[in-house]
Design a protein around this motif. Structure first.
Motif, PDB file in Angstrom:
ATOM      1  N   GLU A 151       1.026  -1.426  -0.128  1.00 27.86           N
ATOM      2  CA  GLU A 151       0.001   0.037  -0.049  1.00 27.86           C
ATOM      3  C   GLU A 151       0.775   1.324   0.144  1.00 27.86           C
ATOM      4  O   GLU A 151       1.667   1.397   0.793  1.00 27.86           O
ATOM      5  N   ILE A 152       0.747   1.972  -0.901  1.00 24.65           N
ATOM      6  CA  ILE A 152       1.416   3.273  -1.337  1.00 24.65           C
ATOM      7  C   ILE A 152       0.548   4.533  -1.442  1.00 24.65           C
ATOM      8  O   ILE A 152      -0.484   4.457  -1.917  1.00 24.65           O
ATOM      9  N   GLY A 153       0.885   5.397  -0.672  1.00 24.23           N
ATOM     10  CA  GLY A 153       0.179   6.895  -0.907  1.00 24.23           C
ATOM     11  C   GLY A 153       0.911   7.969  -1.199  1.00 24.23           C
ATOM     12  O   GLY A 153       1.949   8.077  -1.123  1.00 24.23           O
ATOM     13  N   PHE A 154       0.179   9.099  -1.371  1.00 28.53           N
ATOM     14  CA  PHE A 154       0.651  10.316  -1.613  1.00 28.53           C
ATOM     15  C   PHE A 154      -0.144  11.481  -1.419  1.00 28.53           C
ATOM     16  O   PHE A 154      -1.306  11.236  -1.501  1.00 28.53           O
ATOM     17  N   VAL A 155       0.333  12.472  -0.931  1.00 26.70           N
ATOM     18  CA  VAL A 155      -0.230  13.739  -0.568  1.00 26.70           C
ATOM     19  C   VAL A 155      -0.167  14.852  -1.677  1.00 26.70           C
ATOM     20  O   VAL A 155       0.987  15.134  -1.915  1.00 26.70           O
TER      21      VAL A 155
END
Length: 640
Positions: free
Chosen positions: A283-287
């Motif tokens: 799981e990878i996220g970005f803002v």
């Protein structure tokens, strides 16, 4: 051989007339059966109309209780006519919003240079890109007209093309993107120089290299992310660790890491490579920043050859990338060897020679917040429950109005009331009885006592209905009144319990009592418009509501009305169908009796004529003997 005798010659009686009257007397049962058939046919017609009216009322009622009944439909308009149009669902909030349209979305439109109309283009291929779509065209060679037709046949999904003849010797090729928006700008690759010779693009250049840049993280600035899900993130022993070989993410942890902000260009993606075998899904996220607000995307991605790839431009193109989120939901350490930001080059390698119209995005402000979209039509992701289309730019802010559209609900209710009243009036008419009047049972100049139920009686009946005393119709009338005047439970505090609450009644206060007893519904339009505007859900719940929250409508005027009407208009075993079948069977039985009795009348008439013939012959014979005796006695007495 018997002598022929003229009827009535010997007896002095018109025996033919006597036979005729006796036959007519014997025919009376046929008249009765024919009369019964006429009456039955009239009843069948009436029962058929009852079925039509009950079915119509049931249909109108179903429209009211349907999940799509438009009681709470809202309209979308602007204070300046023509700026915006749209529709709003039940969930949309009513009210006014400040709207300013800065720029409309536009299509990318290009023009070529003038070229010789008779030019011959070589065989080869070229590619046209528009957004995520692309089309590679294998051109067999030919004229400008052939090229234009090939574009129309092969690439019509992304580009419109046309050929304009400047004069008898020169032509210009023009193309326009099918879709609006900057991301759908047309780009070309022309390795064989076909589009260059057609005058549309310039020299085909070598495709630039893919830009790759490593994302360096400062683990000392990492902050725990979603502690409720990744519970070990706050444990000082489980923090991110940066070694010489890899960035280590401990099990059951997640961290948000700030980066040097950069703009997310189209096609940009993140590529994460692990040092060892990593989990199947990471799981990878970005803002990123959008319209002045900070947004977060957290997405599970699958591993392909020890690499995890996330195309961030699919979610936030042309937005500022500020933080990356790394997580580990597995039971072992995840060792990240590198995080790379990959920027692919623009797909086009040949620049257009003339731009007639730039590709543009729609730019507007709602309540001062700037909104950018790549099209003008059917925009559904700006305001909840609202779909709108923008038509023109405004010089100054206008008012976006979202109001309840009571017109559709008003039409449905009016149609329902009309169907109810039509059924009520018809059923009362066909069952009415005037006890103080006598119905004539004969025609003018007819002395028979046969009941005359004929077309004249059916067309001009005024004193009694043809189904007077029919219990099933009387029960229908009583049930209609009961359903329309009953109280119903409310599922909301501001709900309505009876039809009079929404302006539907059998008469206003002080109305004539006899008219109220007729049971016909009347609409107070002012009151109905008010409740449809202020509380449309309450109106809908009055007709159909889910009292026990089982996702099934089981209470309300409409639900009870449908259940009450079911026995009357069922196809196979309904009351009306059974009544009509019984009448049709009775007609068939009478027709059989009539046919048999007509056969009897033929032999009956023949027998009567034979008997009267014998009587005539007997009387004639007796008269002959009498005359003979009289003549002999006269001679024996000397003629005296």
């Amino acid at each position: 051989m018997p002598a022929y005798t003229m009827p009535g010659l010997m007896t002095g009686q018109n025996t033919n007339d006597i036979v005729k009257k006796l036959v007519e007397l014997e025919r009376r049962p046929i008249k009765r059966w024919e009369t019964e058939n006429e009456y039955s046919k009239a009843q069948i017609q009436v029962w058929g109309e009852v079925k039509n009216l009950t079915t119509n009322l049931q249909t109108k009622t179903r429209a009211l209780v349907s999940f799509t009944a438009p009681f709470a439909t809202k309209s979308v308009t602007s204070s300046e006519e023509g700026v915006i149009t749209g529709e709003a669902s039940r969930t949309a909030k009513s009210g006014n919003r400040a709207l300013e349209v800065i720029e409309l979305a536009a299509k990318h439109q290009l023009s070529g240079n003038e070229v010789d109309t008779d030019i011959r283009l070589p065989e080869g291929s070229f590619t046209i890109h528009s957004g995520k779509a692309k089309e590679t065209i294998n051109f067999p060679g030919g004229s400008l007209t052939d090229l234009t037709q090939t574009l129309k046949n092969v690439a019509s999904g992304i580009v419109d093309s046309s050929l304009i003849k400047i004069d008898k010797d020169s032509s210009i090729l023009t193309v326009m993107a099918v879709k609006t928006g900057k991301k759908n700008e047309l780009q070309f690759s022309d390795p064989n120089g076909i589009l260059k010779l057609a005058g549309l693009v310039g020299e085909n250049k070598v495709s630039p290299e893919i830009l790759r840049s490593n994302l360096v993280l400062d683990v000392t600035k990492a902050k725990p992310y979603e502690i409720s899900k990744f519970k070990k993130s706050e444990d000082p022993k489980e923090i991110l660790i940066q070694t010489e070989e890899a960035l280590v993410i401990k099990p059951d942890t997640a961290f948000s890491n700030p980066i040097t902000p950069f703009n997310i260009n189209p096609g940009v993606f993140i590529e994460i490579e692990t040092l060892e075998e990593g989990p199947a899904v990471l799981e990878i996220g970005f803002v990123y920043e959008r319209e002045g607000n900070v947004r977060t995307k957290f997405i599970p991605i699958s591993k392909v050859e020890n690499k995890y790839t996330l195309t961030i431009s699919d979610y936030a193109v042309e937005k500022n990338f500020t933080d990356i989120i790394l997580s580990n939901a597995s039971s072992a350490d995840v060792k990240i060897k590198s995080i790379t930001v990959v920027t692919p080059p623009k797909p086009g390698t040949a620049e257009p020679v003339k731009v007639l119209a730039e590709a543009k995005d729609l730019k507007l402000k709602i309540d001062g917040v700037e909104i950018i979209r790549d099209n003008n039509d059917a925009i559904t992701d700006v305001l909840d429950g609202i779909s709108f289309t923008v038509h023109q730019v405004t010089d100054e802010p206008v008012t976006l109005k979202i109001n309840v559209d009571h017109a559709k609900g008003m039409v449905l209710i009016k149609e329902w009331v009309a169907a109810y009243n039509d059924l009520m009036k018809f059923t009362k008419e066909i069952t009415s009885v005037d006890k103080n009047s006598k119905i004539s049972d004969k025609k003018e100049g007819d002395d028979s006592k046969m009941l005359d139920i004929s077309k004249d009686f059916w067309d001009h009946k005024t004193k009694s209905g043809i189904l007077a005393g029919e219990n099933s119709i009387l029960r229908l009338i009583a049930s209609l009144k009961t359903v329309s005047n009953s109280y119903y439970p409310t599922v909301k505090e501001n709900g309505f319990r009876v039809l009079t609450d929404i302006g539907i009644s059998t008469g206003a206060v002080g109305s004539n009592w006899e008219k109220i007893q007729d049971g016909l519904l009347q609409i107070d339009e002012e009151r109905l418009v008010q409740v449809l505007s202020e509380n449309p859900d309450g109106v809908r719940d009055l007709f159909a509501s889910d009292a026990n929250n089982d996702a099934k409508m089981e209470e309300g005027v409409g639900i009870r009305m449908i259940e009450m009407l079911k026995p009357y208009n069922q196809y196979a075993s309904g009351i009306v169908t059974s009544k009509i079948k019984l009448l049709e069977d009775n007609i068939a039985g009478n027709n059989k009796k009539i046919k048999e009795h007509e056969s009897h009348l033929v032999s009956f008439e023949a027998k009567l004529k034979q008997r009267f013939l014998y009587m005539e012959q007997g009387v004639g014979k007796n008269k002959s003997v009498g005359n003979y005796l009289q003549n002999n006695l006269f001679r024996n007495n000397g003629g005296e």
